[in-house]
Write an enzyme that holds these catalytic residues in place. Structure first.
Site, PDB file in Angstrom:
ATOM      1  CB  SER A 127      75.746 -63.150  33.035  1.00  0.00           C
ATOM      2  OG  SER A 127      76.809 -62.752  33.860  1.00  0.00           O
ATOM      3  CE  LYS A 164      75.647 -62.425  37.339  1.00  0.00           C
ATOM      4  NZ  LYS A 164      76.827 -63.204  36.951  1.00  0.00           N
TER       5      LYS A 164
END
Length: 210
Positions: A127, A164
């Site tokens: 991701s 993230k």
């Protein structure tokens, strides 16, 4: 005065030093035995035990890569490297359970990895690929809850860890992936108080090629 080493002990210590510097982690007992052509790890165990008694090596309990050179053959400036614990995996994708038990200690160049409160995590998933962070990379982070808007950080929500970009919003925090296949996640203000922790901010990555 420090105890002198036998010829074989000096060679074993030199191999541990060289292997650690080249690979970013110390060799296992089997790798030491294979390097010297010993059919049994008991011979390696004997020499490594002697080096430990003489204060040249230390070991991390319950770790397959437990060797750590405490007094190298050729002393170097103590500020050239920083010992960074590798404490498990973190998801760059679907969050996974947060692991915090040290697997090994990485001797990293202090010129590239600054700070005294560093730790490392293995990355799992893709991701964050558009930020140059790929599955199997090792993320090195500065421990602590402080961050700036847009920092890449290791965050733990409901005991699940993920890597993230973190942004402050009126609703709480927005966790943004660097891959269009992954949607943003918003952590509400209430959730932040109850089950959220920012473990550390990314300072660099390591990629091993095998």
């Amino acid at each position: 005065m420090a105890e002198s080493l036998t010829s074989t002990q000096s060679k074993v210590l030199a191999f541990v030093e060289q292997s650690t510097a080249q690979n970013g982690h110390p060799p296992t007992m089997k790798e030491v035995s294979r390097h010297f052509g010993w059919s049994s790890t008991s011979t390696a165990q004997q020499h490594l035990g002697a080096l430990q008694k003489k204060g040249r090596l230390d070991r991390i309990p319950k770790s397959p890569r437990s060797l750590r050179v405490t007094k190298p053959l050729r002393p170097t400036r103590v500020d050239q490297t920083v010992a960074v614990p590798l404490v498990g995996r973190i998801a760059a994708g679907v969050p996974i359970y947060a692991l915090e038990e040290a697997e090994e200690v990485l001797p990293l160049p202090r010129a590239l990895f600054h700070g005294s409160s560093l730790f490392a995590l293995r990355v799992k998933g893709d991701s964050m690929m558009n930020a140059g962070i790929f599955d199997g990379d090792i993320a090195v982070l500065r421990a602590g809850p402080e961050f700036s808007d847009g920092d890449i950080a290791a965050v733990i929500v409901d005991e699940e860890a993920t890597l993230k970009r973190v942004f402050k919003t009126k609703r709480g925090l927005r966790l943004q992936a660097e891959n269009p296949d992954f949607a943003d996640r918003v952590v509400s203000s209430d959730q932040i108080k109850q089950s959220f922790r920012l473990a550390g901010v990314l300072v660099g990555t390591i990629r091993r090629f095998t």
